[in-house]
Design an enzyme around this catalytic site. Structure first.
Site, mmCIF file in Angstrom:
data_model
loop_
_atom_site.group_PDB
_atom_site.id
_atom_site.type_symbol
_atom_site.label_atom_id
_atom_site.label_comp_id
_atom_site.label_asym_id
_atom_site.label_seq_id
_atom_site.Cartn_x
_atom_site.Cartn_y
_atom_site.Cartn_z
ATOM 1 N N GLN A 238 80.629 39.159 88.382
ATOM 2 C CA GLN A 238 79.233 39.921 88.657
ATOM 3 C C GLN A 238 79.227 41.098 89.620
ATOM 4 O O GLN A 238 78.280 41.890 89.658
ATOM 5 C CB GLN A 238 78.290 38.903 88.953
ATOM 6 N N ARG A 385 70.055 32.343 89.802
ATOM 7 C CA ARG A 385 68.940 32.967 89.305
ATOM 8 C C ARG A 385 67.778 33.134 90.405
ATOM 9 O O ARG A 385 66.735 33.100 90.305
ATOM 10 C CB ARG A 385 68.073 32.520 88.134
ATOM 11 N N CYS A 386 68.319 33.583 91.526
ATOM 12 C CA CYS A 386 67.501 33.648 92.679
ATOM 13 C C CYS A 386 68.099 34.650 93.779
ATOM 14 O O CYS A 386 69.352 34.804 93.747
ATOM 15 C CB CYS A 386 66.701 32.382 93.321
ATOM 16 N N GLU A 761 64.664 37.254 88.519
ATOM 17 C CA GLU A 761 64.775 35.929 89.152
ATOM 18 C C GLU A 761 63.502 35.287 89.795
ATOM 19 O O GLU A 761 63.298 34.053 90.039
ATOM 20 C CB GLU A 761 65.625 36.099 90.274
#
Lengths: 807, 284
Positions: A238, A385-386, A761
């Site tokens: 990522q 996802r945040c 997110e």
């Protein structure tokens, strides 16, 4: 002029497919045809395969590793152990959190699934047979799985390597299993307010351990070219540039001789931010064998050993006046980090942005302390996802609001409304020190309550409660409310770095002679649709249709340096860099146009895709014409070509926010819940592509649903992973996924070049609270204050049982 | 997730398959749909040296209905059980239960024979076959023999099948009366937290015959003899169904897993059994 009608500004704007357009995703043509190119699709000549011998136990001394039988197996080329990596100094590696982590077990293992040896062979089959033949003798040690027992006097010492170190990367350590204490806010002031408060609600809120579980697991192909000394690594990264720098620092290979490539990535969700032993072992094995080495996890490896998320025990106290005006917030968090502190947070934030836990509310004074501890579990603590620890923070405050409302006997929708930061208070500095850039919480909240007809929902709920109480039904209805404020777009270099690398991001643009373009960014899409949306930002900035702009990311030899994609940072940081680079292009284009039109620069104005002479609409040069001119005209004082690069250091974070409401029906006898309604209003500032936003919200809500209703990484007392396959680790299918209603308000970020805040997110942050609050709300009439997630059938059944609702 | 090496056979007759089984004893296993066997092979929880694929044996496939006698070949897939209209007319409970197994992709390959012969207490078909009082036909070195489904299961993964035997078909009579197969699961594709099948034959409110079997509530399917005894000959009302439910739950012996603890499973078993009884009664 001829008779051909010049298209109007509006028509030309529409032809660009720029900002605000629901442009179809350009990535989908290859993904929907099975033509994506993922790590496991990469096959190089002579490539060998590597895989791990993993620990079957959670805590043990290693007495002996015997690789003889494995090495004797035809097709097995090498077996690496810590002893082989030690001379290279690679048997341990630094983590992103300032700790270090074993690459291969160095004398002991600390969690089930830990990497013990790396077997290299012809293919997966030979390697699997080799793995089975490596004999490891373990001498088992007592196991710590409960973070509250980690710091007991007689607790087994997990990290013997640092047992005597009194100082860690984030300050003093008070116990061999203690990692750090991180504090934020005004301790004394908060205690004073709590002591003197009219009403105080006190609750322990647990956000359980779960896992990002991307569809594609982690993996890499490492290829060391001994002729030119260049190492190329394709991987599920990522943050490819950060991986290159880290790889150079730990391997001593000069950075220019390392090329990191992130090909298509099948979802990351934070799981692919960190550096894993598999990457290091594949690289070492490629150097040792001289051929490319592939390592790709299977699903069980991924769930057991690569980065988990959450696992925060958040003890909270919130105070208010009898009328419901919040006066203070206190939080102590016990953070279970597993065997190594491998959280992926900006360096100065060992608990991420947990201090956004005052949420959307104007709370005058607050205090937060987080204690990180070691346990015999897998390392991680990534932002699933945040943004960093933001779902934990948001869940915490949204539960505390609910327990406070209970204590006050007040509707929690009203309590929220009473305490929201007001529109006119922005920019707003929170008690824990963040400067919220913008928002209009009341507008969003009122719109949401009206859209779902909140009053009617409460009436329906009351009717169902009567049916339940009179024995006519065994079902209850819960209404879950959630208002969240995220803090994303890390971040300003002054306070955000990872391993000393400032968290700016970059975009480089080249305009081709015929007026099309290529843009390269320091981020990397894992499904977010960057190639679609960043082209839209550029289209609006430079007047070239989005379809004429190629977007490229993920190759460190070609892309400008950036810190990658996670924490909703791509749009806030790289999206800003894209706009700024576009503006540099436009500035140069203006000089070229002025020369061509024989006017002064200032006599021109920008009109969608061209520069027009002010007051003379017939005299203009389109971007296409300017592009060609930049390559074929000798313009005094202007370099040929049309290129620009922007490295963007954001002045502040962005603060996306939203209002989510869930209606759930719960069968008290079976614990089965049925979701009747999910309404999600997002304010992500300027909306780049509404269709992609909607898709992001659907995906994030589904992950939120999973987490709140069943998904967990569970351990037994011996430290065995109980949820190591998708049989027990809940990933919803279409069948379990409800219908979603999405909505929006649009409050642009004042400091972002295009006003965008990021959205990918938000639905996970807002969704978890909405689903969990619905479960709590259903049982509220019977006195439930707090029940920990995940709310799977048996835990919901247990709530009903403990409240005496079973016969 | 890579199995150890094995030899693969694809015989085209039962005799050939049996002869391979005879040659290799417990080192050989037959494979039908593979949905149970392949995962345990990939996790190396079992070491099978000789894998015998039954998919080329034509006589193992198909559904034969003659009057009230129904015979189903072991290699008949679950999707075939669901879509066969004659089977639905004769024994609708099979469709109701099959639709609750796994998901369409699994049911396209999963077979009735694999499901019943593996002895996995979590599988739905063993309980269903006990409900229908089915008979399993086994073929081995010593010829063909029959075993009642209600006598086939000894413990988890232990059955009356000998190492050299292959389950070739399943037969039963078309059931009479109301039916229901009720299952609670965490998600699509999951095994039952608790499941129950019920057949009730009712004449003027009085139960003339009944059958009740439970899935994943013990280390084998549970046939509820006592509960059936309680029902038969009695006038059916809510009170009786509650007593019957209680008797069934007493017969169950579930184990704790990620679905929940024993106490929860027994409670849910009661809910599921009671629902099945009521639905079967409504349909009778």
């Amino acid at each position: 002029m001829d008779d051909v009608k010049t298209p109007s500004s509006e028509e030309r704007k529409s032809a660009l497919s720029g900002l605000g357009t629901s442009r179809k995703r350009v990535e989908d043509a290859r993904f929907t045809q099975g033509k994506g190119n993922y790590v496991d699709d990469i096959k190089l000549k002579g490539m060998l395969f590597g895989d791990f011998v993993r620990s079957p136990v959670a805590h043990a001394k290693i007495k002996k590793i015997d690789t003889t039988a494995a090495l004797a197996l035809p097709g097995v080329h090498a077996v690496l152990t810590a002893a082989d990596l030690e001379p290279l100094g690679l048997h341990w590696m630094p983590t992103l959190a300032g700790d270090k982590q074993m690459v291969l077990a160095d004398g002991k293992v600390l969690f089930q699934g830990q990497e013990v040896a790396f077997v290299v062979g012809d293919d997966r089959y030979a390697v699997s047979d080799g793995v089975a033949l490596v004999e490891v003798e373990y001498d088992e040690l007592p196991v710590v799985t409960d973070p509250f027992k980690a710091e007991m006097e007689n607790a087994p010492v997990l990290r013997e390597d640092i047992a005597d170190q009194k100082e860690g990367a984030h300050g003093p350590r008070r116990h061999p299993n203690h990692i750090f204490t991180w504090e934020s806010g005004d301790k004394e002031g908060t205690n004073k307010v709590l002591d003197e408060a009219e009403v105080v609600a006190d609750e322990m809120v647990y956000y359980h351990r779960t896992h990002p579980c991307p569809l594609e697991t982690c993996g890499c192909v490492a290829s060391m070219d001994k002729v030119n000394g260049k190492l190329t690594v394709w991987g599920t990264f990522q943050a490819p540039h950060a991986v290159r720098t880290v790889a150079s620092l730990i391997s001593s290979i000069p950075e220019h001789n390392i090329r990191i490539i992130s090909p298509d990535i099948g979802g990351g969700f934070g799981n692919k931010v960190g550096v894993y032993p598999g990457y290091v072992c594949a690289i070492v094995a490629s150097i040792v064998t001289g051929v490319p080495i592939k390592w790709v996890e299977d699903r069980m490896d991924n769930l057991m050993a690569t980065a988990f998320a959450r696992d925060y025990w958040m003890h909270g106290k919130i105070s208010a006046t009898k009328e419901g005006k919040i006066t203070g917030l206190w939080c102590h968090t016990t953070a279970d980090h597993g065997a190594f502190d491998a959280c992926a947070d900006p360096t100065k934030f060992p608990a991420g942005f947990m201090n956004i836990c005052t949420g959307s509310y104007d709370i005058p004074v607050a205090y937060l302390a987080v204690d990180g501890v070691y346990t015999n579990k897998a390392p991680g603590g990534v932002a699933y996802r945040c943004s960093f620890r933001v779902t934990e923070a948001s869940y915490f405050i949204e539960r505390m609001i609910e327990v406070l409302a209970l204590k006050l006997g007040m509707d929690s929708a009203e309590l929220r409304s009473k305490n929201f930061i007001k529109k006119e208070q922005f920019p707003y500095t929170s008690a824990l020190g963040w400067e919220y850039d913008s928002g209009d919480y009341h507008k969003a909240w009122d719109k949401a309550l009206e859209a779902v007809n909140y009053k009617k929902l409460r009436e329906d709920q009351a009717k169902q409660l009567e049916l339940f109480k009179s024995g006519k039904s065994r079902k209850l209805i819960g209404i879950g409310l959630s208002h969240f404020t995220e803090i994303v777009g890390a971040g300003p270099v002054k306070n955000c770095d990872i391993l000393g690398l400032g968290m700016f991001d970059a975009c480089e643009i080249r305009i081709h002679p015929t007026g099309s373009a290529i843009a390269r960014l320091g981020t990397i899409s894992q499904g977010q649709g960057h190639a679609t949306t960043f082209a839209q930002i550029l289209a609006s900035e430079i007047g070239i249709p989005a379809s004429d702009i190629t977007l490229e990311e993920g190759d460190t030899d070609t892309a400008p340096y950036g810190l990658g994609t996670y924490g909703s940072r791509s749009t806030p940081v790289a999206g800003a860099a894209t706009a700024m680079a576009g503006r540099k292009i436009r500035a140069k284009a203006q000089m070229i146009a002025a020369y061509l039109l024989e006017v002064h620069d200032d006599d021109l104005e920008w009109d969608v895709d061209r520069f027009v002479v002010k007051g003379a609409p017939d005299k203009f040069k389109t971007m296409k014409e300017i592009a060609f001119a930049s390559y074929n005209q000798a313009i005094p004082g202007v370099e040929p070509g049309l290129e620009a690069v922007s490295y963007y250091d954001p002045p502040n974070m962005t603060y996306p926010n939203g209002a989510y409401i869930c209606v759930m029906e719960i069968d008290v006898d079976t614990g089965v819940s049925e979701i009747k309604k999910v309404y999600a209003l997002d304010d992500c500032g300027t909306r780049i592509n509404p269709m992609i936003i909607e898709g992001q919200v659907h995906g994030g809500l589904t992950e939120a649903l999973a987490i709140s209703m069943g998904q967990e990484i569970a351990y037994d007392e011996q430290g065995n992973v109980m949820t190591g396959t998708l049989m027990d680790f809940f990933v919803p299918t279409a069948w379990e996924t409800p219908n979603y209603e999405t909505d929006f308000t649009e409050t642009p970020s004042p400091h972002h070049p295009i006003g965008a805040k990021g959205v990918g997110e938000s639905p996970n942050v807002g969704g978890v609270s909405a689903f969990s609050n619905a479960v709590h709300d259903a049982f509220k009439p019977f006195g439930l204050t707090q029940a920990h997630m995940p709310h799977d059938h048996w835990r919901v059944w247990k709530i009903a049982k403990d409240l005496g609702l079973h016969n | 997730m890579i199995p150890s090496a094995f030899k693969f056979y694809k015989p085209n007759s039962i005799e050939k398959a049996v002869s391979i089984m005879k040659d290799f004893g417990d080192e050989a296993r037959v494979i039908a749909g593979g949905h149970s066997l392949i995962p345990v092979m990939k996790q190396r929880l079992t070491d099978i040296k000789h894998l015998i694929d039954l998919s080329a044996i034509k006589e193992l496939k198909g559904i034969n209905i003659s009057g009230k006698s129904i015979s189903i070949g072991a290699m008949t897939t679950q999707v075939e059980l669901i879509t066969n209209e004659n089977l639905f007319k004769s024994a609708p409970v099979i469709r109701e239960a099959s639709l609750q197994i796994a998901d369409p992709q699994v049911r396209n390959l999963g077979t009735i024979g694999g499901n019943v012969a593996n002895g996995d207490p979590a599988n739905d078909m063993p309980g269903l076959m006990q409900l229908l009082d089915a008979t399993y036909k086994l073929s081995g070195t010593n010829g063909v023999r029959e075993v009642k489904a209600r006598e086939f299961y000894e413990a988890a993964y232990f059955t009356a099948r000998e190492d050299d035997e292959i389950l070739i078909s399943i037969s039963f009579d078309a059931p009479i009366g109301g039916y229901a197969y009720e299952k609670q699961k965490r998600k699509i594709g999951d095994y039952a937290t608790a499941a129950a099948g019920v057949i009730l034959n009712v004449d003027k409110g009085v139960c003339s015959s009944a059958s009740i079997a439970l899935t994943n509530l013990s280390d084998t399917p549970v046939y509820c003899y006592e509960a059936v005894g309680l029902l038969t000959g009695k006038k059916i009302d809510d009170n009786l169904l509650s007593q019957v439910t209680k008797s069934c739950v007493e017969q169950s012996d579930p184990v704790a897993d990620q679905r929940g603890p024993v106490e929860f499973k027994k409670y849910v078993a009661g809910v599921v059994i009671n629902k099945a009884l009521k639905r079967a009664f409504e349909r009778s």
